[in-house]
Design a protein around this motif. Structure first.
Motif, PDB file in Angstrom:
ATOM      1  N   UNK A 168      -4.419   7.402 -13.660  1.00 52.45           N
ATOM      2  CA  UNK A 168      -5.443   7.114 -12.377  1.00 52.45           C
ATOM      3  C   UNK A 168      -5.549   5.625 -12.298  1.00 52.45           C
ATOM      4  N   UNK A 169      -5.162   4.957 -13.254  1.00 52.79           N
ATOM      5  CA  UNK A 169      -5.312   3.382 -13.183  1.00 52.79           C
ATOM      6  C   UNK A 169      -3.739   3.030 -12.488  1.00 52.79           C
ATOM      7  N   UNK A 170      -2.909   3.741 -12.782  1.00 53.90           N
ATOM      8  CA  UNK A 170      -1.698   3.321 -11.729  1.00 53.90           C
ATOM      9  C   UNK A 170      -1.721   3.518 -10.310  1.00 53.90           C
ATOM     10  N   UNK A 171      -2.438   4.762  -9.941  1.00 52.70           N
ATOM     11  CA  UNK A 171      -2.583   4.937  -8.613  1.00 52.70           C
ATOM     12  C   UNK A 171      -3.639   4.239  -8.109  1.00 52.70           C
ATOM     13  N   UNK A 172      -4.877   3.787  -8.757  1.00 48.75           N
ATOM     14  CA  UNK A 172      -5.647   2.826  -8.207  1.00 48.75           C
ATOM     15  C   UNK A 172      -5.161   1.332  -7.926  1.00 48.75           C
ATOM     16  N   UNK A 173      -4.229   0.843  -8.895  1.00 45.67           N
ATOM     17  CA  UNK A 173      -3.774  -0.358  -8.700  1.00 45.67           C
ATOM     18  C   UNK A 173      -2.645  -0.521  -7.401  1.00 45.67           C
ATOM     19  N   UNK A 174      -2.034   0.696  -7.372  1.00 46.54           N
ATOM     20  CA  UNK A 174      -1.107   1.018  -6.348  1.00 46.54           C
ATOM     21  C   UNK A 174      -1.759   0.961  -5.025  1.00 46.54           C
ATOM     22  N   UNK A 175      -3.053   1.515  -4.808  1.00 47.37           N
ATOM     23  CA  UNK A 175      -3.500   1.652  -3.521  1.00 47.37           C
ATOM     24  C   UNK A 175      -4.194   0.272  -3.210  1.00 47.37           C
ATOM     25  N   UNK A 176      -4.673  -0.375  -4.194  1.00 46.39           N
ATOM     26  CA  UNK A 176      -5.272  -1.640  -3.853  1.00 46.39           C
ATOM     27  C   UNK A 176      -4.239  -2.701  -3.464  1.00 46.39           C
ATOM     28  N   UNK A 177      -3.112  -2.512  -4.279  1.00 49.32           N
ATOM     29  CA  UNK A 177      -1.739  -3.660  -4.014  1.00 49.32           C
ATOM     30  C   UNK A 177      -0.989  -3.257  -2.709  1.00 49.32           C
ATOM     31  N   UNK A 178      -0.961  -2.030  -2.518  1.00 43.23           N
ATOM     32  CA  UNK A 178      -0.110  -1.759  -1.280  1.00 43.23           C
ATOM     33  C   UNK A 178      -1.014  -1.293   0.281  1.00 43.23           C
ATOM     34  N   UNK A 179      -1.979  -0.588  -0.149  1.00 47.66           N
ATOM     35  CA  UNK A 179      -2.728  -0.193   1.037  1.00 47.66           C
ATOM     36  C   UNK A 179      -3.972  -0.913   1.509  1.00 47.66           C
ATOM     37  N   UNK A 180      -4.168  -2.332   0.439  1.00 47.73           N
ATOM     38  CA  UNK A 180      -5.148  -3.224   0.448  1.00 47.73           C
ATOM     39  C   UNK A 180      -6.424  -2.572   0.431  1.00 47.73           C
ATOM     40  N   UNK A 181      -6.843  -1.470  -0.376  1.00 47.80           N
ATOM     41  CA  UNK A 181      -7.878  -0.777  -0.574  1.00 47.80           C
ATOM     42  C   UNK A 181      -8.939  -1.796  -1.446  1.00 47.80           C
TER      43      UNK A 181
END
Length: 89
Positions: free
Chosen positions: A31-44
């Motif tokens: 979960x942490x990796x997916x969350x961090x990825x969405x914040x980093x790449x999708x600017x969520x």
């Protein structure tokens, strides 16, 4: 000068050309990796990323971004580079 029906047609045509970037569930990423990825790449925001991650986990997929194909292809490649599965529809 364009009339309103022409403007509406062009606006609707543009909206219809928008695609969705969908992240798919897997049994590998946390979960942490997916969350961090969405914040980093999708600017969520953190909240957006958490909500999308829960949808990915429980529904198997979530549309994380909308836009034109060219923009989404770049984001998809970045997401795949982080080890997540993504498609454009």
């Amino acid at each position: 000068m364009k009339n309103k029906s022409e403007e509406n047609f062009k606006r609707n045509e543009t909206l219809n050309n928008n695609k969705k970037l969908i992240v798919l569930n897997d049994d590998i990423n946390t979960f942490d990796h997916v969350i961090k990825t969405l914040i980093k790449i999708c600017d969520h925001t953190n909240h957006q990323a958490e909500q999308c991650t829960y949808l990915i986990h429980y529904k198997g997929r979530c549309a994380v971004k909308e836009g034109n194909n060219q923009k989404l292809i770049k984001l998809k490649e970045q997401i795949k580079g982080e080890g997540l599965n993504a498609i454009i529809k």
